[in-house]
Structures are given as C-alpha cells and as structure tokens.
Design a protein around this motif. Sequence first.
Motif, PDB file in Angstrom:
ATOM      1  N   UNK A 164       0.892  -1.100  -0.031  1.00 17.28           N
ATOM      2  CA  UNK A 164       0.258  -0.017  -0.132  1.00 17.28           C
ATOM      3  C   UNK A 164       0.873   1.252   0.058  1.00 17.28           C
ATOM      4  N   UNK A 165       0.107   2.391  -0.442  1.00 17.20           N
ATOM      5  CA  UNK A 165       0.929   3.537  -0.561  1.00 17.20           C
ATOM      6  C   UNK A 165       1.456   4.094   0.946  1.00 17.20           C
ATOM      7  N   UNK A 166       2.230   5.067   1.030  1.00 17.81           N
ATOM      8  CA  UNK A 166       2.504   5.683   2.321  1.00 17.81           C
ATOM      9  C   UNK A 166       1.286   6.284   2.991  1.00 17.81           C
ATOM     10  N   UNK A 167       1.083   6.123   4.449  1.00 17.60           N
ATOM     11  CA  UNK A 167      -0.095   6.544   5.048  1.00 17.60           C
ATOM     12  C   UNK A 167      -1.373   5.575   5.011  1.00 17.60           C
ATOM     13  N   UNK A 168      -1.278   4.519   4.230  1.00 16.41           N
ATOM     14  CA  UNK A 168      -2.420   3.543   4.037  1.00 16.41           C
ATOM     15  C   UNK A 168      -2.628   3.004   5.302  1.00 16.41           C
ATOM     16  N   UNK A 169      -1.636   2.873   6.425  1.00 19.63           N
ATOM     17  CA  UNK A 169      -1.650   2.223   7.581  1.00 19.63           C
ATOM     18  C   UNK A 169      -0.849   0.861   7.797  1.00 19.63           C
ATOM     19  N   UNK A 170      -0.078   0.677   6.703  1.00 19.02           N
ATOM     20  CA  UNK A 170       0.761  -0.579   6.898  1.00 19.02           C
ATOM     21  C   UNK A 170       1.363  -0.727   8.353  1.00 19.02           C
ATOM     22  N   UNK A 171       2.197   0.358   8.630  1.00 19.77           N
ATOM     23  CA  UNK A 171       2.591   0.401   9.971  1.00 19.77           C
ATOM     24  C   UNK A 171       1.995   0.050  11.147  1.00 19.77           C
ATOM     25  N   UNK A 172       0.680   1.099  11.010  1.00 22.27           N
ATOM     26  CA  UNK A 172      -0.265   0.749  11.995  1.00 22.27           C
ATOM     27  C   UNK A 172      -0.655  -0.700  12.140  1.00 22.27           C
ATOM     28  N   UNK A 173      -0.984  -1.118  11.125  1.00 20.88           N
ATOM     29  CA  UNK A 173      -1.404  -2.613  11.118  1.00 20.88           C
ATOM     30  C   UNK A 173      -0.448  -3.755  11.739  1.00 20.88           C
ATOM     31  N   UNK A 174       0.798  -3.538  11.357  1.00 23.21           N
ATOM     32  CA  UNK A 174       1.825  -4.200  11.849  1.00 23.21           C
ATOM     33  C   UNK A 174       2.025  -4.341  13.423  1.00 23.21           C
ATOM     34  N   UNK A 175       1.754  -2.738  13.718  1.00 26.52           N
ATOM     35  CA  UNK A 175       2.046  -2.393  15.145  1.00 26.52           C
ATOM     36  C   UNK A 175       0.857  -3.204  16.209  1.00 26.52           C
ATOM     37  N   UNK A 176      -0.680  -3.077  15.345  1.00 24.82           N
ATOM     38  CA  UNK A 176      -1.493  -3.569  16.003  1.00 24.82           C
ATOM     39  C   UNK A 176      -1.236  -5.162  16.245  1.00 24.82           C
ATOM     40  N   UNK A 177      -0.986  -5.879  15.125  1.00 24.60           N
ATOM     41  CA  UNK A 177      -0.393  -7.261  15.204  1.00 24.60           C
ATOM     42  C   UNK A 177       0.546  -7.588  16.249  1.00 24.60           C
ATOM     43  N   UNK A 178       1.631  -7.024  16.271  1.00 24.68           N
ATOM     44  CA  UNK A 178       2.582  -7.121  17.581  1.00 24.68           C
ATOM     45  C   UNK A 178       2.099  -6.906  18.651  1.00 24.68           C
ATOM     46  N   UNK A 179       1.215  -6.222  19.019  1.00 28.30           N
ATOM     47  CA  UNK A 179       0.671  -5.783  20.276  1.00 28.30           C
ATOM     48  C   UNK A 179       1.062  -4.594  20.769  1.00 28.30           C
ATOM     49  N   UNK A 180       1.971  -3.750  19.812  1.00 25.04           N
ATOM     50  CA  UNK A 180       2.239  -2.219  20.427  1.00 25.04           C
ATOM     51  C   UNK A 180       1.225  -1.261  20.356  1.00 25.04           C
ATOM     52  N   UNK A 181      -0.033  -1.563  19.756  1.00 26.93           N
ATOM     53  CA  UNK A 181      -1.111  -0.898  19.814  1.00 26.93           C
ATOM     54  C   UNK A 181      -2.234  -1.683  19.880  1.00 26.93           C
ATOM     55  N   UNK A 182      -3.529  -1.189  20.302  1.00 28.81           N
ATOM     56  CA  UNK A 182      -4.715  -2.108  20.425  1.00 28.81           C
ATOM     57  C   UNK A 182      -5.809  -1.421  19.348  1.00 28.81           C
ATOM     58  N   UNK A 183      -6.525  -2.346  18.562  1.00 30.41           N
ATOM     59  CA  UNK A 183      -7.458  -1.769  17.556  1.00 30.41           C
ATOM     60  C   UNK A 183      -8.385  -1.061  18.579  1.00 30.41           C
ATOM     61  N   UNK A 184      -9.200  -0.162  17.620  1.00 28.47           N
ATOM     62  CA  UNK A 184     -10.166   0.651  18.327  1.00 28.47           C
ATOM     63  C   UNK A 184     -11.364  -0.142  17.904  1.00 28.47           C
ATOM     64  N   UNK A 185     -11.341  -0.767  16.846  1.00 23.13           N
ATOM     65  CA  UNK A 185     -12.720  -1.416  16.435  1.00 23.13           C
ATOM     66  C   UNK A 185     -12.475  -2.587  15.880  1.00 23.13           C
ATOM     67  N   UNK A 186     -13.085  -3.770  16.026  1.00 24.57           N
ATOM     68  CA  UNK A 186     -12.861  -5.093  15.317  1.00 24.57           C
ATOM     69  C   UNK A 186     -12.221  -5.893  16.242  1.00 24.57           C
ATOM     70  N   UNK A 187     -11.831  -7.214  15.722  1.00 25.64           N
ATOM     71  CA  UNK A 187     -11.499  -8.245  16.577  1.00 25.64           C
ATOM     72  C   UNK A 187     -10.057  -8.813  15.897  1.00 25.64           C
ATOM     73  N   UNK A 188      -9.082  -8.858  16.655  1.00 25.69           N
ATOM     74  CA  UNK A 188      -7.949  -9.271  16.145  1.00 25.69           C
ATOM     75  C   UNK A 188      -7.478 -10.333  17.381  1.00 25.69           C
ATOM     76  N   UNK A 189      -7.206 -11.605  16.717  1.00 22.15           N
ATOM     77  CA  UNK A 189      -6.739 -12.540  17.685  1.00 22.15           C
ATOM     78  C   UNK A 189      -5.341 -12.972  17.074  1.00 22.15           C
ATOM     79  N   UNK A 190      -4.200 -12.969  17.915  1.00 28.94           N
ATOM     80  CA  UNK A 190      -2.826 -13.310  17.563  1.00 28.94           C
ATOM     81  C   UNK A 190      -2.461 -14.433  18.376  1.00 28.94           C
ATOM     82  N   UNK A 191      -2.170 -15.660  17.898  1.00 28.83           N
ATOM     83  CA  UNK A 191      -1.800 -16.850  18.503  1.00 28.83           C
ATOM     84  C   UNK A 191      -0.572 -17.006  19.306  1.00 28.83           C
TER      85      UNK A 191
END
Lengths: 229, 195, 213
Positions: free
Chosen positions: B35-62
């Motif tokens: 995705x282009x810059x600003x599309x949220x790639x970094x944000x998504x990765x930070x959510x997956x590794x747990x540095x941030x928590x999603x505002x909405x939705x469900x994210x399960x990392x096993x």
Amino acid sequence: MSVKRVPVSAAAAGVVGLMAAALVMVFFVAPEDADQGISQKIFYFHVPIALTAYACFGTGAWKALRLLSTRDERYDLESYTAVHQGTIFGALTLLTGSIWAKASWGVWWTWSSNQLVLFLVLFLFYCAYFMLRFSLEPGPRRARLSAVYALFGVALIPVSFLAIRLANDFIHPTVFTRHGAQMTHTMFAAFCVSWAALLALAHLMYRIELLGKRIDANLRDLREALTPV
Amino acid sequence: MLIRAREVEKRYGPVRALRAVSFEVAERGCLLVTGPNGSGKTTLLRLVCGLAAPTRGMLEVGVDRSQLGFVGHEPLVYRDLTALENLDLYGRLYRVPERRERIGMLLERFGLWDVRNQRVSAYSRGMTQRLAICRSLLHDPRLLILDEPYTALDDEGAAVLDRELDALARERTLVVATHDVGRIGPLAETRLALA
Amino acid sequence: MSGYAADVAALARKDLRLELRARDTLPAMLLFVLATLVVFHFALPARAGDDPAYGLLWVALVFTALLGLGRAWVPEREDGALDGLVLAPCDRSAIWLGKTLATLAFLVAAEVVALPAFALFFAPLRGSALAGVALADIGICAVGSLVAAMAVSSRTRELILPLLFLPLAIPLIVGGVGSSVSQHGSKYLLFLVLYDGVFTILSWASFEYVVTE
C-alpha cells in the motif's frame, strides 16, 4: 448505555430547589455566630464545596480505574469530566476560603488552615493534569496517562494532608483560632442541606458537561463515517 | 489460524490510521502487506505485534510476546551500546538459551561479527538495519513481523535477508510490509493491499 | 536469580553502562547542585540562621533530581528502544524498576558530593537528615521515573515534567526538611516510609499502563 436516568431538566429543577432551601437555611434559619457574625456563613459553603471537590476527585479516580481495567474509552470522558468538576470546586474552595480568611482574620491568605493549603497543592496537581492532557494527542495513550495521573492524585490527598500537618511543626505559621466545631442542630441541618445542594449541583454540572462532550464525540464519528471513502 | 482479523480499525482520536481490514494468516503462512505511504501498513503491523490495540474489530494473535519478532521503522536498539551489548540485553530479556552462541551465529550470518564491539552510533544505516534484524531473530520467534525490512540494506545485506526469509518462510509465520513486492512476492501466500 | 530480578538487573546495568559511556547526565547534576548551593548562599539573608539552609538543601536536591529525570528516558526515546523493551516478554514493571534503580544510583552519586558540600558551606547534617535523604531519594526516583515516562509521550516533554512532579514532591520535601530540623526527626522518617510505600507500589503497578496502549 445509561440506565434509568432522571432527565436533566428535572435534575436542574431539583438543584435549584435544593440551593434555594440551602440559602434559606443558611441565612435565615441558622443562628448567627456570636463572634464572626455574618461572615461565618461562608463556612456553610466553603466546607461543603471542599467536600464536593473531594467527591469529584474520587469519582474521577474511580472512573480512571474502570478505564484501566476495562479499556472502555467511555470512562475516559467520565473521568476527565469528574476531574474537571473537582478542579472547579477546588478553585471555589480556595476562593471561599480566602474570603472567609479575610472576613475572619483580615488576611486574604493564611497557611494555618490545613485544608486550604491542601487544596492549593491539589490545585497545582490537577492543573498539571490538564496540562498533561492538552499536550497529548487524543487516543488511548492520552486516556491511560490521564487515568494513571488521576489515581496518583487521589493517593496524594491523604499523604499531602498528613505532610501539611507535619509541616506545621517546623513552619510555625501564625495560628488563627477558630471556634470549636460544636454545631447546634439547626447549624448542622443547614450544613447538610447546603452540602446536598452542592453535591447535586456538581452532579448536574457533571452530567451536562459529559453530555456535551459525548455529543461532540458522536458528531465527530458521524462526520467521519459520512466522509466519502 | 495464527492470526485472525475481522474489521480491524485503528483511530487516534479523530484521525483514522487504519481503515477496517479483515484477514487470516495460518501457521507457517506468509502475509504480504502493500500500500502507499499513509495507508496504515505500519499501524497494522503494530496492531499485530501488540504495540497498539485496535479501536474496533477483532484481532486474535495466537502467540505471546516471547514468540514474536518485530522489525519496525526504527531499529529498536541503543545507540551507545555495542551490537554485542544490545543483543546480550535482549537475549537476557527473551531468555534465549545458549545466548552467546546464538548471538555470535547471528552476527556472523549478517556480517556484523567484525564490528560487534563497536557502538551502534558508529554503524551505517545498513548495518543498523542488519542488527535490528538480528535482534528480531534472536529468540527464534514463531511469528515474525517485518515493516519494510529491506530499507537501507545494500545488495549484500539484502541477499542475506533473502536467504533468511526463504529459510524462515518454511518453518515460521511471516507478516511483511514492503514496497519491494518482487522480493517477497514468491513467498507470500496471502496479500493484503491497503488503499 | 529469579527471572524478574534478572530482568531488572539487566535493565539497570544497561542504564548504568549508557551513562558511563555518555557521561553527560551525572556531571551535569553534580555541577548543577554545587552551583545551586552557591546561589543559595547569596540568596539567604544574613540573619536567616541554619534552618532555612536545610530547606534550600531540599530544593536543591529535588531540582537536581529533576535534571536527571529529564534525561532518564532519552535513550529509550531514540531509535524506538522503548518499543523493543515493551515487546519483550518481561514484566513491564521491570522496565520501571530498572530505570528507578539506575536513577537512584545517579542521584546518590550526586549527593555524595552535594551533602558534604552543604555541610561545608552551611551547616552540619545529622543522622536523621541523612536517613531522610536516603528515604526521600527512593520516593523521588520511584515517582519521578514514572512521571518522566509520561512526560516523554507528551508534546511538551521538558516543560511538563516539573509540573507533573513537583506537587508529588511536596510531601517528600516536608519529610526531608522535618527530618533535618525537627526535634522529632523520626516522625518525619516514618512519614517518608509511608510515602515511599504508597507511591512506589502505585508507580510499580501503573507503569504497565503508561507504556502500553
């Protein structure tokens, strides 16, 4: 979200009624103090205002705890509003305290009133709370840091009070004597009515402010949702 | 499924950093995020590794933190420590068995053995990036999350990383955000394009 | 060593090593505290006597500590190292404890110079005063480390740290000065123990929430 709720208009009417009752009791029913005269009436407002401020800070800390344990961002607004109310009432405590000091002892400030000094310290603390909040971007980080700081505030209250009492030993302020706390029944009644009125007022202000903030937040969400993708 | 995401969204106050996404990553799978810059790639990765928590939705990392490796935009190392000291610290925190041997092996593999006793502040960007990758692999994580890992790497460094990822992709789960689709493309089973 | 203690030790050792290399914070704290003491000499009117000097000692200590605290989380802020620590499987409170112990070491190192200097310039320090310093140091570093971590997230970092810290430091100053001047020094020492107990536990428990989302 909210359960059974007294509508705001009814609550407001209730507050007006209570305040009127309080004023009547304080100025017409409760006996005048022999030495201090009419200025002693400030006591009926100063102390309840202080107690209400404590109640607000306590509420703020409780909501903060709920935020940290549930991660529900709803509690952030509630905690912030409660702390805000507490600070307003805290400022009023300082104001009424100062007026009372002037009326009783002729000085605008005295270090001999432990409660007044405590409120000064708390005022500094909670002003820093707002500075912290305003220097952070909205989001979970701001909510969490505010919550932790609100908890520290509530821990600070008793510790500070103890410190101030201990400090009196080596600071030796000019001690102004205040007449004993024996209140007659009518005085006590007036005090209680006043306190009830102020608590009701604080609660009303809390609800109104919270309502306003929630509407703001919902509006923002709506705008966000309607923005073309 | 090691990672399960449903309508995951991230907002910072009024700012929406990541629009709702849904995806799944199986164990030993590889997800490529573009995705282009600003599309949220970094944000998504930070959510997956747990540095941030999603505002909405469900994210399960096993996986838990001890099985997770992360390479972000920043190298996550201490400038005034040497490579050896940095890896030793992280090795202790991650309870890496046979710490010294593993550190030595990784440094050698990424060509940093000779500079292991120099402070990171003296490294080039490419060398720092290599150290960051070493750090992420130190504890042999089950899930590896890489945000633009090829940044600043020279050809040699990139070649080493290619080899590593190739080997890892078979045994471990990867989530990679990159512009360089050519490199990861062949490894990736799933792709997620953020608008 | 248990896992938690090992983590704390590794983290504290890291901070000590960083300061030994950079050598910027500790010398600055030393010079600052000495300069402040000299300023106080000029700031105290002649008739003041010893007691105000003890008060000013505590002002000097708190502001020197603030100087050190402002730098405490700088290495973590650079290059995102704090994220690295938060991602690690260790308990987040261990990060706080390691930092607190390291900051404590620096503060004590500064006091090793400051306290004799004070005794030289102003007035002698008795046993309860020194005990007060030791106990207050714990409180300062415990609360300070937490509050400094908060300040790091803020836009106005250096500005907000003193504002957040000073109201919390007031009880410490009372305890410290009381242990230096009062007849009943032990009462103040007990109070400092209370402060340390309450706020160390609070800081230890809430650090997790300060560094995670």
